[in-house]
Design an enzyme around this catalytic site. Sequence first.
Site, PDB file in Angstrom:
ATOM      1  N   GLU A 134       4.956  10.669  12.527  1.00 53.16           N
ATOM      2  CA  GLU A 134       4.555  11.897  13.214  1.00 53.16           C
ATOM      3  C   GLU A 134       5.060  11.948  14.655  1.00 53.16           C
ATOM      4  O   GLU A 134       5.051  13.010  15.285  1.00 53.16           O
ATOM      5  CB  GLU A 134       3.025  12.029  13.216  1.00 53.16           C
ATOM      6  CG  GLU A 134       2.421  12.333  11.859  1.00 53.16           C
ATOM      7  CD  GLU A 134       2.732  13.729  11.360  1.00 53.16           C
ATOM      8  OE1 GLU A 134       3.269  14.542  12.131  1.00 53.16           O
ATOM      9  OE2 GLU A 134       2.450  14.005  10.179  1.00 53.16           O
ATOM     10  N   GLU A 164       0.883  -8.602   0.150  1.00 51.16           N
ATOM     11  CA  GLU A 164       0.078  -8.782   1.360  1.00 51.16           C
ATOM     12  C   GLU A 164      -0.308 -10.236   1.584  1.00 51.16           C
ATOM     13  O   GLU A 164      -0.733 -10.616   2.681  1.00 51.16           O
ATOM     14  CB  GLU A 164      -1.179  -7.922   1.322  1.00 51.16           C
ATOM     15  CG  GLU A 164      -2.240  -8.353   0.325  1.00 51.16           C
ATOM     16  CD  GLU A 164      -3.523  -7.539   0.510  1.00 51.16           C
ATOM     17  OE1 GLU A 164      -4.533  -8.148   0.899  1.00 51.16           O
ATOM     18  OE2 GLU A 164      -3.507  -6.319   0.271  1.00 51.16           O
TER      19      GLU A 164
END
Length: 294
Positions: free
Chosen positions: A82, A113
């Site tokens: 963004e 992960e």
Amino acid sequence: MLENLSTEHRNEKTMNLDEMNIKEVLQSMNEEDRTVALAVEKEIEHIEKVVRVVIQSFEEEGRLIYIGAGTSGRLGILDAVECPPTFGTDDKMVQGFIAGGLKAFTKAVEGAEDREELAEEDLKSIGLNEKDTVIGIAASGRTPYVIGGLKYANSVGASTASISCNKNAEISKYAKLNVEVETGAEILTGSTRLKAGTAQKLVLNMISTASMIGVGKVYKNLMVDVQSTNEKLVERSKRIIVEATGVSYEVAAEHYEKAERNVKAAIVMVLLQCEYGEALEKLKQAKGFVKKAL
């Protein structure tokens, strides 16, 4: 140990979640969500310290890098992508990495992960250096991928910070600055995409927005470095010029085109009644701050 994490505890208020009607479920969620902003508020001083470090990185032409797994990784990428349209940054200035690579954004990559070395590989791929700031995000505060990334970032002299939703989080040991927003038990036990994810999003909003203000990407409360990548943003750009200068829409549109769609330059041109080249020079001398250029 998961049982020691407050984000993994059972919520006493929702023990009969499966027996609630739809409205009761929604009301329970809304009630719990109200606590999130208050939990973030308690960490404002720590968030401020992170913002100051990020601003310093930007001033030295360094970057802000988010690393996380699952929801945490996705939120980092979301905040990063963004920044170019909102603040006119290039796509390298703020970046997000997720365990398992971009494919993990839409589909879980099993075991990614749990591997510290994957984060080191990701950070090496962009030439991480001492000018950069790395922020590790993990609701649990114990994700190996994030720990590995913070370890590597420290080894190259980069600034490091962590965002977790448990106190005394494991990742806090590996970051110089820590934000620990204690959001507590979720309505759905262990589903940290809920309150914990909301808290992380609020903190990331604060970090990126306040940091961009700190390097001149905002004039008053207007996003003057907005990139006009679609019709809506072209209109917004013109409206920003109107709001910043008080001129008519027609005059704003004219200066917007004269300034080659550079909103900052158009504002300076209007308020100082100067040409495009002079406006650019004044902005350059002011290091991009419109207020200083004026």
